[in-house]
Write an enzyme that holds these catalytic residues in place. Structure first.
Site, PDB file in Angstrom:
ATOM      1  CB  ALA A 269       5.833 -33.217 -20.652  1.00 13.27           C
TER       2      ALA A 269
ATOM      3  N   GLY B 294      -0.248 -35.449 -19.742  1.00 15.00           N
ATOM      4  CA  GLY B 294      -0.034 -36.839 -20.140  1.00 15.00           C
ATOM      5  C   GLY B 294      -0.423 -37.816 -19.042  1.00 15.00           C
TER       6      GLY B 294
ATOM      7  CG  MET C 233      -1.348   0.475  -3.238  1.00 16.65           C
ATOM      8  SD  MET C 233      -1.843  -0.745  -4.458  1.00 16.65           S
ATOM      9  CE  MET C 233      -0.372  -1.720  -4.597  1.00 16.65           C
TER      10      MET C 233
ATOM     11  CG  ASP D 191      -4.055   5.158   7.742  1.00 18.42           C
ATOM     12  OD1 ASP D 191      -3.913   6.398   7.845  1.00 18.42           O
ATOM     13  OD2 ASP D 191      -4.187   4.588   6.647  1.00 18.42           O
TER      14      ASP D 191
ATOM     15  CB  VAL E 295       2.163   6.505   4.037  1.00 19.74           C
ATOM     16  CG1 VAL E 295       2.134   5.640   5.288  1.00 19.74           C
ATOM     17  CG2 VAL E 295       3.593   6.899   3.696  1.00 19.74           C
TER      18      VAL E 295
ATOM     19  CD  GLU F 165       4.948   7.417  -4.741  1.00 20.46           C
ATOM     20  OE1 GLU F 165       4.805   6.688  -3.756  1.00 20.46           O
ATOM     21  OE2 GLU F 165       5.660   7.115  -5.711  1.00 20.46           O
TER      22      GLU F 165
ATOM     23  CE  LYS G  44       6.087   6.741  -0.664  1.00 21.61           C
ATOM     24  NZ  LYS G  44       5.024   5.818  -0.338  1.00 21.61           N
TER      25      LYS G  44
ATOM     26  CB  SER H 254       4.110   3.638  -7.855  1.00 23.28           C
ATOM     27  OG  SER H 254       3.546   4.838  -7.415  1.00 23.28           O
TER      28      SER H 254
HETATM   29  P1  NAI Z   1      -4.052   5.666  -0.552  1.00 23.31           P
HETATM   30  O1  NAI Z   1      -4.218   7.147  -0.560  1.00 23.31           O
HETATM   31  O2  NAI Z   1      -5.206   4.818  -0.890  1.00 23.31           O
HETATM   32  O3  NAI Z   1      -3.573   5.217   0.898  1.00 23.31           O
HETATM   33  C1  NAI Z   1      -2.567   5.848   1.631  1.00 23.31           C
HETATM   34  C2  NAI Z   1      -2.854   5.648   3.107  1.00 23.31           C
HETATM   35  O4  NAI Z   1      -1.758   6.098   3.842  1.00 23.31           O
HETATM   36  C3  NAI Z   1      -4.076   6.414   3.591  1.00 23.31           C
HETATM   37  O5  NAI Z   1      -4.953   5.545   4.280  1.00 23.31           O
HETATM   38  C4  NAI Z   1      -3.490   7.433   4.534  1.00 23.31           C
HETATM   39  O6  NAI Z   1      -4.344   7.779   5.608  1.00 23.31           O
HETATM   40  C5  NAI Z   1      -2.238   6.721   5.004  1.00 23.31           C
HETATM   41  N1  NAI Z   1      -1.251   7.656   5.536  1.00 23.31           N
HETATM   42  C6  NAI Z   1      -0.886   8.853   5.066  1.00 23.31           C
HETATM   43  N2  NAI Z   1       0.064   9.397   5.871  1.00 23.31           N
HETATM   44  C7  NAI Z   1       0.284   8.521   6.862  1.00 23.31           C
HETATM   45  C8  NAI Z   1       1.132   8.516   7.992  1.00 23.31           C
HETATM   46  N3  NAI Z   1       1.917   9.540   8.263  1.00 23.31           N
HETATM   47  N4  NAI Z   1       1.118   7.451   8.789  1.00 23.31           N
HETATM   48  C9  NAI Z   1       0.313   6.390   8.515  1.00 23.31           C
HETATM   49  N5  NAI Z   1      -0.518   6.364   7.481  1.00 23.31           N
HETATM   50  C10 NAI Z   1      -0.537   7.401   6.655  1.00 23.31           C
HETATM   51  O7  NAI Z   1      -2.801   5.361  -1.464  1.00 23.31           O
HETATM   52  P2  NAI Z   1      -2.396   3.995  -2.207  1.00 23.31           P
HETATM   53  O8  NAI Z   1      -2.945   4.015  -3.564  1.00 23.31           O
HETATM   54  O9  NAI Z   1      -2.681   2.874  -1.304  1.00 23.31           O
HETATM   55  O10 NAI Z   1      -0.824   4.182  -2.356  1.00 23.31           O
HETATM   56  C11 NAI Z   1       0.066   3.998  -1.274  1.00 23.31           C
HETATM   57  C12 NAI Z   1       1.477   3.881  -1.815  1.00 23.31           C
HETATM   58  O11 NAI Z   1       1.538   2.792  -2.736  1.00 23.31           O
HETATM   59  C13 NAI Z   1       1.970   5.089  -2.589  1.00 23.31           C
HETATM   60  O12 NAI Z   1       3.343   5.250  -2.346  1.00 23.31           O
HETATM   61  C14 NAI Z   1       1.717   4.696  -4.043  1.00 23.31           C
HETATM   62  O13 NAI Z   1       2.582   5.385  -4.931  1.00 23.31           O
HETATM   63  C15 NAI Z   1       2.042   3.226  -3.996  1.00 23.31           C
HETATM   64  N6  NAI Z   1       1.456   2.406  -5.057  1.00 23.31           N
HETATM   65  C16 NAI Z   1       0.164   2.603  -5.448  1.00 23.31           C
HETATM   66  C17 NAI Z   1      -0.402   1.811  -6.441  1.00 23.31           C
HETATM   67  C18 NAI Z   1      -1.821   1.997  -6.854  1.00 23.31           C
HETATM   68  O14 NAI Z   1      -2.233   1.374  -7.854  1.00 23.31           O
HETATM   69  N7  NAI Z   1      -2.617   2.806  -6.151  1.00 23.31           N
HETATM   70  C19 NAI Z   1       0.381   0.732  -7.097  1.00 23.31           C
HETATM   71  C20 NAI Z   1       1.711   0.573  -6.566  1.00 23.31           C
HETATM   72  C21 NAI Z   1       2.199   1.393  -5.596  1.00 23.31           C
END
Ligand code: NAI
Length: 714
Positions: A67, A117, A328, A347, A404, A406, A411, A433
């Site tokens: 449609a 349709g 993520m 990483d 990386v 939170e 960051k 987040s």
């Molecule tokens: P995670 O802990 O699984 O992964 C974070 C990664 O960052 C790790 O592999 C760590 O080794 C790496 N890392 C830390 N410091 C670093 C640096 N200086 N240089 C390079 N790598 C580094 O965390 P996740 O869950 O993946 O979250 C990542 C970001 O995404 C956070 O900001 C979180 O708030 C955000 N987020 C997470 C969600 C979730 O459901 N887990 C959803 C939406 C956003």
């Protein structure tokens, strides 16, 4: 030849070929003009004595898409008038019946995708030949928009292939390939696309009958129709299962079931009349209007980047950086590489970066095993992902997504390290987040290029990305970030920087309301059952456990630390504190939260009643449902009125794609249109008196109620 005609007719060698080719459009659709032209062409073919057979085909890439969007939008949003619908609905069905019973054999030469349709037209023909184009799909998707195939689809399909094989096509809207449809008996032949018209002519040359089986007196529905044991069972068990799964929130599958149950017991034309009656009933149901509006019209406009700033050249990403290869980052890298874009996945050390790439290996291996991809495709996607711990590898990235930990300091550090190697116009998108983007951008030497790209977990399955615009983010950065999101097949909504952004802020009110009810002495089982009945994917307390009580508690603590006395009152924080700090109950992660978990089974924790005793009088389930949905609608209205999200379409699409807001409502704002602003305001005032000021309607809502305005109008 008239260039304005939607359907051409060419007669040669006794065959009339009706070619759909709507001027000025990329697709053929059903609207008033095309239907008028189609009917005229059908009548001309039937009336022409030299014509002994009819071919219906299309000159576009697709056959007929279904449609017309504008017509559907008008139908969905117009005031409901049953008498008017009765007079206008069924026009396509009438023309199709004429083609079917006009006494000349017809064949659909289906050159491309046919939906809704479009497929119903083909079903009305006496034969169906389909091109073997690999991407071609056939289906009746009406049910996913709260509707049913109203041009004979619910009656012809089961009379062709039987009741049970029809069920997934009609009731789940399954779209299948030509070969799969041939297997079911919906399609008669699949041929190379160059041979389509010759094959159609060859079939007509066999002198086929122009009478459909169901126009014979002794016709029986294949498989025994509704009297077969399986069909009876399907009707009984299917209806019960549908109610169990959807709590009666979705009217379309039940209406389709009724079309089968009632329509297959009577003659074909009576069956069509029954179908029409149920179709009008659905059109009159405000839930269908909301679903069509949000799931079809708004979804299309948001996916086509309706809000993209103008004048910025389209960005076609070729090399993207991802910082952090955790949950993520690994998912973002996978989704990006799958879309044909090179990814540098960085990483802290090589081992962690490699582990992030492993995520893609596992996913791809699964899809190869299931036959969805071949090994060569898997290898090509993996070759696009370069895991590394060396920032120098980011050189040449047009956009870098940061995922990386939170943590502001980390960051800031990775932002600066990235900016030292990427080009001056590269975009930096943070997947934070909770941390406001404008604050994070202070670490950047190019805050105009800094933006929030909030993905959802699991990234490969979640279709939404919430884009956060910081105080200094440029229009070009926004436009190109939207292009990147679209390039990886996801839908972006745009939100101005603010605490919780849009999705977390509104979603949080659902969980908080559930916890608040617990503190009021409402039975936990009542809260959870009502939550399920709203149509949200999970009830509030189970959802809190899944998100993680510890995580929610620490976000609450951080908000309080950041805002001090200005922090909004959060009634769930003391409950979370008791559970997390005093009881060590962290949620699903340690198998103890509002529920106790044992393997896949869970039951509400017995201790809840000790800490939050159940009160003597309990509210009705409807009031609990209303609180859980309205609290979200009100917060969504505040976000909209504060100008954080620019369009109602983005608010509604974001809610449904982001946290699974009950789809039958069409989204938190559509729900208010469905209830009507006057009633909504009155009900919220009553809730505010009983339960607190969070239910007090905004001044904007009061104005809407006074003026009769709606979020969506035709
Ligand atoms: P995670 O802990 O699984 O992964 C974070 C990664 O960052 C790790 O592999 C760590 O080794 C790496 N890392 C830390 N410091 C670093 C640096 N200086 N240089 C390079 N790598 C580094 O965390 P996740 O869950 O993946 O979250 C990542 C970001 O995404 C956070 O900001 C979180 O708030 C955000 N987020 C997470 C969600 C979730 O459901 N887990 C959803 C939406 C956003």
């Amino acid at each position: 030849m008239n260039p304005d005609l939607c359907v051409r007719i060419d007669v040669s060698d006794g065959v009339a070929t009706l070619t759909w080719d709507m001027p000025g459009r990329s697709q053929n659709v059903f609207n008033e003009a095309s239907l008028t032209d189609f009917e005229a062409a059908v009548e001309q073919a039937l009336g022409d004595e030299s014509v002994t057979g009819i071919i219906v085909t299309s000159a576009k890439k697709d056959f007929i898409a279904g449609a017309d969007l504008d017509a559907v939008r008008t139908m969905a949003l117009s005031p409901k008038d049953a008498a008017k619908l009765d007079a206008t609905v069924g026009e396509l069905g009438r023309v199709l019946r004429r083609l079917e019973t006009g006494g000349k054999p017809s064949v659909a030469a289906i050159n491309g995708t046919a939906m809704g349709g479009g497929l119903e037209l083909a079903l009305a023909c006496h034969h169906r030949i389909v091109s073997d184009h690999p991407k071609l799909k056939l289906g009746l998707p009406e049910v996913s928009l709260g509707l049913l195939p109203g041009a004979g689809g619910t009656q012809r399909l089961p009379r062709m292939i039987g009741v049970q094989p029809s069920a997934p096509l009609l009731m789940e809207g399954k779209r299948l390939s030509a070969q799969a449809m041939k297997g079911l008996g919906v399609v008669d032949a699949v041929v190379p696309s160059g041979e389509l018209l010759d094959a159609a002519r060859a079939w007509l040359a066999t002198g086929p009958s122009a009478i459909k089986p169901w126009d014979n007196k002794r016709f029986k529905v294949p498989g025994g129709g509704m009297d077969a044991t399986e069909a009876k069972q399907m009707l009984m068990v299917g209806t019960a299962m549908l109610m169990d799964k959807t709590y009666g929130n979705y009217p379309a599958p039940l209406a389709i079931m009724s079309c089968l149950a009632e329509g297959l017991r009577v003659g074909f034309d009576e069956g069509l009349a029954i179908e029409k009656r149920y179709f009008i009933k659905l059109l009159m149901d405000p839930r269908s209007g909301s679903m069509v509006n949000t799931l079809f019209i708004n979804m299309q406009s948001v996916s086509k980047l309706a809000g993209r700033p103008e004048g910025v050249p389209r960005f076609k990403p070729t090399k993207i950086g991802v910082l952090g290869a955790g949950l993520m980052g690994a998912g973002i890298a996978y989704a990006t590489a799958k879309s044909g874009i090179d990814v540098v996945l960085l990483d802290i050390d090589q081992a962690r970066a490699d582990k992030g790439k492993e995520y893609s290996v596992t996913r791809l291996a699964k899809s190869v095993k299931k036959g969805r991809r071949v090994q060569g495709q898997m290898d090509a996607i993996l070759a696009r992902i370069t895991p590394t711990a060396d920032y120098a590898d980011l050189a040449g990235c047009e956009l870098v997504v940061e995922a990386v930990f939170e943590n502001r300091e980390i960051k800031a550090k990775v932002t600066q390290a990235t900016e030292a190697v990427v080009g001056a116009d590269a975009i930096f998108g943070s997947n934070t987040s909770t941390l406001p983007i404008t604050g994070l951008a202070e670490a950047s030497s190019r805050p105009a290029n800094f933006i929030g790209l909030h993905f959802f977990s699991p990234v490969e399955r979640m279709p939404l990305v919430e884009i956060i615009v910081g105080a200094e983010t440029s229009e070009a950065t926004l436009a190109q970030s939207m292009d990147y999101v679209a390039a990886i097949g996801k839908t972006p909504i745009v939100c101005q920087d603010s605490r919780g952004f849009y999705t977390s802020r509104v979603f949080g009110t659902y969980v908080t309301e559930g916890v608040q009810m617990l503190t009021e002495g409402i039975k936990p089982a009542l809260i959870e059952n009502a939550g399920k009945q709203t149509g949200m994917p999970m009830p509030p307390l189970a959802l809190a456990d899944a998100v993680g009580l510890k995580l929610m508690y620490s976000v609450g603590v951080a908000t309080k630390a950041d805002l001090g006395d200005a922090a909004p009152d959060n009634p769930s924080q003391p409950v979370l504190q008791e559970l997390v700090v005093n009881q060590g109950r962290h949620g699903k992660s340690n198998a103890m939260g509002f529920y106790d978990y044992e393997g896949r089974a869970k039951k509400l924790w017995g201790g809840l009643g000790t800490h939050w005793p159940v009160g003597g009088s309990q509210p009705g389930v409807d009031e609990v449902k209303r609180r859980l949905l309205y609290v979200q609608s009100l917060e969504a209205v505040r976000v909209f009125e504060e100008g954080l999200v620019a369009t109602a379409a983005e608010v509604d699409v974001g809610a449904i794609l982001g946290w699974g807001f009950a789809a039958w409502t069409g989204g938190p704002l559509s729900l208010i249109d469905q209830v009507g602003a006057v009633d909504f305001v009155a009900q919220c005032d009553a809730l505010a008196e009983a339960h607190g000021e969070r239910f007090r309607p905004t001044s904007g809502l009061r104005e809407m109620a006074a003026s009769g305005a709606r979020f969506y109008t035709v």
